[in-house]
Motif scaffolding. Structure first.
Motif, short mmCIF file in Angstrom:
data_model
loop_
_atom_site.label_atom_id
_atom_site.label_comp_id
_atom_site.label_asym_id
_atom_site.label_seq_id
_atom_site.Cartn_x
_atom_site.Cartn_y
_atom_site.Cartn_z
N ALA A 70 -6.78 -11.34 -3.35
CA ALA A 70 -7.39 -11.38 -3.15
C ALA A 70 -7.05 -9.45 -2.44
O ALA A 70 -6.67 -8.37 -3.47
N LEU A 71 -5.56 -10.00 -1.48
CA LEU A 71 -4.97 -8.92 -0.69
C LEU A 71 -4.17 -7.90 -2.05
O LEU A 71 -3.91 -7.38 -1.51
N VAL A 72 -3.70 -8.75 -3.06
CA VAL A 72 -2.98 -8.20 -4.13
C VAL A 72 -3.67 -7.42 -5.05
O VAL A 72 -2.62 -6.30 -5.03
N LEU A 73 -4.53 -8.30 -5.36
CA LEU A 73 -5.20 -7.50 -6.73
C LEU A 73 -5.79 -6.13 -6.06
O LEU A 73 -6.36 -5.40 -6.38
N LEU A 74 -6.65 -6.61 -5.27
CA LEU A 74 -7.84 -5.77 -4.66
C LEU A 74 -7.52 -4.18 -3.78
O LEU A 74 -8.02 -3.33 -3.48
N VAL A 75 -5.84 -4.84 -3.24
CA VAL A 75 -5.56 -4.43 -1.74
C VAL A 75 -4.21 -3.11 -2.19
O VAL A 75 -3.63 -2.46 -1.67
N LYS A 76 -3.42 -3.98 -3.30
CA LYS A 76 -2.69 -3.47 -3.39
C LYS A 76 -1.38 -3.93 -2.78
O LYS A 76 -0.68 -3.29 -2.24
N LEU A 77 -1.36 -4.60 -1.74
CA LEU A 77 -0.21 -4.78 -1.39
C LEU A 77 0.98 -5.73 -1.36
O LEU A 77 0.48 -6.40 -2.27
N PRO A 78 1.66 -5.75 -0.75
CA PRO A 78 3.46 -6.15 -1.84
C PRO A 78 2.81 -7.81 -0.98
O PRO A 78 2.11 -7.63 -0.12
N MET A 79 3.37 -8.72 -1.71
CA MET A 79 3.34 -9.88 -1.41
C MET A 79 4.46 -10.63 -0.20
O MET A 79 3.22 -10.78 0.67
N LYS A 80 5.10 -9.90 0.74
CA LYS A 80 5.02 -10.75 2.03
C LYS A 80 4.22 -10.00 2.95
O LYS A 80 3.88 -10.35 3.47
N LYS A 106 5.79 -8.65 13.74
CA LYS A 106 7.20 -7.38 14.34
C LYS A 106 7.67 -6.86 13.31
O LYS A 106 8.08 -6.17 13.40
N LYS A 107 7.61 -7.98 12.64
CA LYS A 107 8.28 -6.95 11.12
C LYS A 107 7.11 -5.28 10.88
O LYS A 107 7.57 -5.39 9.36
N GLY A 108 5.63 -5.76 10.86
CA GLY A 108 5.92 -4.66 10.39
C GLY A 108 5.17 -5.05 9.26
O GLY A 108 4.62 -4.23 8.28
N LEU A 109 4.82 -6.22 8.86
CA LEU A 109 4.65 -6.99 7.96
C LEU A 109 2.61 -7.64 7.02
O LEU A 109 2.21 -8.41 7.07
N LYS A 158 3.63 -12.22 -11.86
CA LYS A 158 4.70 -11.61 -12.32
C LYS A 158 5.28 -11.23 -11.11
O LYS A 158 4.81 -11.13 -10.31
N LYS A 159 6.92 -10.72 -11.10
CA LYS A 159 7.73 -10.20 -10.90
C LYS A 159 6.70 -8.45 -9.16
O LYS A 159 5.67 -7.67 -9.74
N GLU A 160 6.16 -9.11 -8.24
CA GLU A 160 5.93 -8.20 -7.06
C GLU A 160 6.74 -6.97 -7.57
O GLU A 160 7.61 -7.05 -6.44
N VAL A 161 6.16 -6.22 -6.47
CA VAL A 161 6.93 -4.60 -6.80
C VAL A 161 6.83 -4.35 -4.77
O VAL A 161 5.90 -4.14 -4.60
N GLU A 162 7.54 -4.73 -3.98
CA GLU A 162 7.82 -4.92 -2.63
C GLU A 162 7.46 -3.53 -2.00
O GLU A 162 8.92 -2.43 -1.56
#
Length: 264
Positions: free
Chosen positions: A174-184, A64-67, A133-137
């Protein structure tokens, strides 16, 4: 009394998924095996259904939040589907009840599953405890390393099939490192992947295991209640602090399982 305590823990499983987007399966298998006395093989099947159903409900709020990144979910999920289904359908039933002996110690199928699960718990606890490390959203700069994402999906699917763990602690990095998705977005996408592959894996067990549908439905319902509670509590509890505390708990549980299965 133990059944009531088991249902209380089922709520905590959902709370964990709602608060930190993972950790549900880390609680599920020990609760089913040690508290409710269900065999490890059947418990891994139940864990797939419980965690899969709960994660599916939890993923709706992220949708619903597009996340949720559906492209990343599909790339990751397809090889994972294949791996988890084949593992539950053919690999797990083919493991002999008695694997080998070391002097007076007999390594059985049940012991092997629990010890392997404890090793997975150790990896999960490290992932939860270590500082990140702090993720950039931001959604900018997304990239898809197709071979690596598919390989990760294959590995996580096999692990899920063996021990009934959703693998959020592997999927999210894997999603953060390989796809560069923001954490949420990584958490929301992970919940959808966990739901899909866990439920597909459970299908491989329906014909192989005697499923107590009444118990499984009740336990899952309480877990789903927990994910609503967990999602609500995210407004008041810092997720990173809770994840680190939960990581120490998982570490203690892993050590307990190894000692109980091998030493005692």
């Amino acid at each position: 009394m133990t059944e009531i305590v088991g249902y209380i823990f089922s709520i905590l499983i959902g709370v964990s998924l709602g608060l930190i987007g993972g950790g549900g399966s880390i609680l599920t298998l020990p609760v089913l095996v040690y508290l409710l006395g269900i065999s490890p093989v059947l418990s891994t099947a139940y864990s797939l259904f419980i965690v899969g159903s709960t994660s599916l409900v939890g993923s709706f709020s992220y949708m619903k939040k597009g996340l949720v990144n559906y492209k990343a979910a599909v790339i990751f999920a397809i090889p994972s589907f294949v791996a988890v289904f084949l593992t539950r359908k053919y690999l797990v039933p083919s493991i002999p009840d008695h694997i080998m002996s070391f002097g007076t110690f007999d390594l059985t199928k049940n012991i092997a599953i629990m010890v392997f699960f404890a090793v997975i718990m150790l990896a999960a606890s490290y992932s939860m405890i270590k500082d990140k490390k702090k993720e950039v959203e931001t959604n900018e700069g997304l990239k898809f390393n197709f071979p690596l994402i598919a390989l990760e999906g294959l590995v996580v699917g096999t692990l899920t099939g063996l021990v009934g763990a959703g693998g959020g602690f592997l999927i999210i990095p894997a999603l953060v490192l390989l796809v560069k998705l923001p954490m949420k977005m990584a958490v929301g996408t992970s919940l959808l992947i966990i739901a899909a592959k866990s439920l597909v894996g459970f299908l491989g067990d329906v014909a192989n295991q005697p499923i107590d549908w009444m118990f499984l439905t009740k336990f899952t319902a309480f877990s789903i209640l927990g994910i609503f509670i967990g999602s609500y509590l995210t407004k008041y509890i810092p997720g990173e602090k809770l994840k680190k505390s939960f990581g120490w708990f998982v570490l203690a549980m892993a050590v307990y399982i190894i000692i109980k299965e091998i030493v005692l």
